[in-house]
Scaffold this active site. Structure first.
Site, mmCIF file in Angstrom:
data_model
loop_
_atom_site.group_PDB
_atom_site.id
_atom_site.type_symbol
_atom_site.label_atom_id
_atom_site.label_comp_id
_atom_site.label_asym_id
_atom_site.label_seq_id
_atom_site.Cartn_x
_atom_site.Cartn_y
_atom_site.Cartn_z
ATOM 1 N N MET A 26 0.835 -1.198 0.000
ATOM 2 C CA MET A 26 0.000 0.000 0.000
ATOM 3 C C MET A 26 0.876 1.257 0.000
ATOM 4 O O MET A 26 0.384 2.362 0.280
ATOM 5 C CB MET A 26 -0.935 -0.001 1.211
ATOM 6 N N ALA A 28 4.005 4.003 1.060
ATOM 7 C CA ALA A 28 4.694 4.519 2.259
ATOM 8 C C ALA A 28 5.769 3.502 2.628
ATOM 9 O O ALA A 28 5.815 2.984 3.745
ATOM 10 C CB ALA A 28 3.723 4.785 3.403
ATOM 11 N N LEU A 29 6.629 3.238 1.651
ATOM 12 C CA LEU A 29 7.550 2.094 1.725
ATOM 13 C C LEU A 29 8.624 2.298 2.792
ATOM 14 O O LEU A 29 9.122 3.401 2.997
ATOM 15 C CB LEU A 29 8.181 1.865 0.344
ATOM 16 N N HIS A 30 8.939 1.204 3.476
ATOM 17 C CA HIS A 30 9.939 1.234 4.550
ATOM 18 C C HIS A 30 10.838 0.007 4.413
ATOM 19 O O HIS A 30 10.693 -0.792 3.472
ATOM 20 C CB HIS A 30 9.250 1.295 5.917
ATOM 21 N N GLY A 32 10.875 -2.801 5.783
ATOM 22 C CA GLY A 32 10.176 -4.085 5.670
ATOM 23 C C GLY A 32 9.840 -4.390 4.220
ATOM 24 O O GLY A 32 10.101 -5.490 3.714
ATOM 25 N N HIS A 33 9.290 -3.383 3.527
ATOM 26 C CA HIS A 33 9.006 -3.562 2.100
ATOM 27 C C HIS A 33 10.314 -3.803 1.338
ATOM 28 O O HIS A 33 10.347 -4.596 0.385
ATOM 29 C CB HIS A 33 8.322 -2.321 1.524
ATOM 30 N N SER A 184 6.365 -0.476 10.175
ATOM 31 C CA SER A 184 5.015 -0.364 9.630
ATOM 32 C C SER A 184 4.812 1.041 9.102
ATOM 33 O O SER A 184 5.326 2.015 9.683
ATOM 34 C CB SER A 184 3.976 -0.645 10.721
HETATM 35 P P1 AMP Z 1 1.450 -2.962 3.475
HETATM 36 O O1 AMP Z 1 2.047 -1.934 2.566
HETATM 37 O O2 AMP Z 1 1.466 -2.584 4.918
HETATM 38 O O3 AMP Z 1 0.111 -3.476 2.985
HETATM 39 O O4 AMP Z 1 2.414 -4.219 3.390
HETATM 40 C C1 AMP Z 1 2.789 -4.766 2.150
HETATM 41 C C2 AMP Z 1 3.548 -6.052 2.404
HETATM 42 O O5 AMP Z 1 4.683 -5.759 3.206
HETATM 43 C C3 AMP Z 1 2.731 -7.094 3.178
HETATM 44 O O6 AMP Z 1 3.025 -8.377 2.648
HETATM 45 C C4 AMP Z 1 3.250 -6.952 4.588
HETATM 46 O O7 AMP Z 1 3.148 -8.138 5.339
HETATM 47 C C5 AMP Z 1 4.705 -6.611 4.328
HETATM 48 N N1 AMP Z 1 5.296 -5.932 5.483
HETATM 49 C C6 AMP Z 1 4.842 -4.799 6.090
HETATM 50 N N2 AMP Z 1 5.618 -4.502 7.158
HETATM 51 C C7 AMP Z 1 6.573 -5.467 7.215
HETATM 52 C C8 AMP Z 1 7.663 -5.729 8.104
HETATM 53 N N3 AMP Z 1 7.940 -4.936 9.126
HETATM 54 N N4 AMP Z 1 8.432 -6.804 7.867
HETATM 55 C C9 AMP Z 1 8.156 -7.635 6.805
HETATM 56 N N5 AMP Z 1 7.149 -7.446 5.945
HETATM 57 C C10 AMP Z 1 6.367 -6.370 6.147
#
Ligand code: AMP
Length: 279
Positions: A26, A28-30, A32-33, A184
């Site tokens: 979604m 707002a990449l960090h 984790g992404h 997050s």
């Molecule tokens: P989102 O943008 O929050 O919908 O997340 C996109 C993908 O990144 C999803 O598969 C999440 O599980 C993964 N994700 C988000 N935060 C983390 C994190 N801290 N560590 C690993 N994967 C993450």
């Protein structure tokens, strides 16, 4: 890096000879992404391509949730993807994804009834529907999802199995800040005081893991210990704290190596989730 905005243009570009690996996000990449993209790159191999989708999916937000205020830093996300070596960035509009008379959706009916699904009715219907659409539009050979959203990962695996998507699903370990807080996009909503207290979630899950690994079996006792730790943080308000079987996602009375502890808690208006295997 190609940036595509329409489903037709994305469908028109067929994968080259190598594997195409998708990372749905979604934005707002960090970090984790970033890790998911790195894992996708490895899975794609030298001839393959990595596709990142960025779409804040209205269907997975409840009315009154943070859909409107969810961060959308487009330029920073473009740079992030460019620097991470992404080949294709797919960023459709809401109108592109959902026609005004849109009327077909995908619903998982077993794993989605607990934890996040119970707290956020309709959430996983939104997730499954948008992921199914992304799979059809982008036709990846594999897709990477984070274990931070382990229920989402389990439900996507089930959807792929039950609806015969010819797509490998790859799980990626949770990436954390130095103090243990899971990265997050929502962490940026936290006030300094909330940010200071938020790592209590991970500490409480680690305490539960320690108790289980020491041989404590009673999930009630383990949950009590974890709950007390979280409640000692004045700004934390628990939504759920449960120990579940990692396959069925249903609560268990006795901890075992298959068990997983999952938490959702509010810090002010911000809802954070985390989980940890007890083995
Ligand atoms: P989102 O943008 O929050 O919908 O997340 C996109 C993908 O990144 C999803 O598969 C999440 O599980 C993964 N994700 C988000 N935060 C983390 C994190 N801290 N560590 C690993 N994967 C993450």
């Amino acid at each position: 890096m190609k940036i595509l905005r329409s489903a037709t243009s994305a469908t028109a570009i067929r994968p080259r000879s190598g594997r195409r690996v998708l990372v749905p996000t979604m934005g707002a990449l960090h970090r984790g992404h970033g890790d998911l993209i790195r894992i996708a790159r490895e899975a794609a191999g030298p001839d393959g391509e990595v596709v990142v989708s960025i779409f804040v999916n209205p269907l997975q937000f409840a009315p009154g949730a943070d859909y409107e205020k969810y961060p959308r830093p487009e330029q920073a996300d473009d740079e992030f993807c460019g620097n991470a070596g992404v080949d294709i960035l797919f960023r459709p509009s809401v109108e592109e994804m959902y026609r005004s008379d849109f009327s077909v959706s995908v619903e998982e009916d077993s794993l989605a009834n607990t934890l996040e699904g119970k707290s956020r009715p309709g959430h996983f219907r939104g997730v499954c529907t948008v992921v199914a659409k992304l799979f059809n539009i982008l036709a990846p050979d594999a897709a990477v999802f984070g274990e931070k959203d382990f229920q989402q990962l389990a439900i996507i695996r089930r959807m792929v199995r039950d609806l015969n998507f010819p797509i490998e699903i790859i799980g990626a370990p949770t990436v954390r800040e130095a103090d243990g807080l899971a990265c997050s996009s929502r962490n940026q909503y936290l006030s300094p005081m909330e940010r200071q207290q938020a790592p209590v979630l991970q500490r409480a899950l680690q305490e539960a893991q320690r108790l289980a690994m020491e041989g404590n079996r009673s999930t009630a006792a383990i949950l009590n210990a974890a709950r007390r730790m979280i409640e000692a943080a004045p700004l934390a308000r628990i939504d759920y704290l449960e120990i579940v079987n990692s396959e069925t996602l249903h609560p268990v009375a006795e901890a075992s190596p298959d068990s997983l502890i999952a938490v959702a808690a509010f810090f002010g208006q911000t809802r954070l989730i985390d989980n940890l295997r007890l083995s």
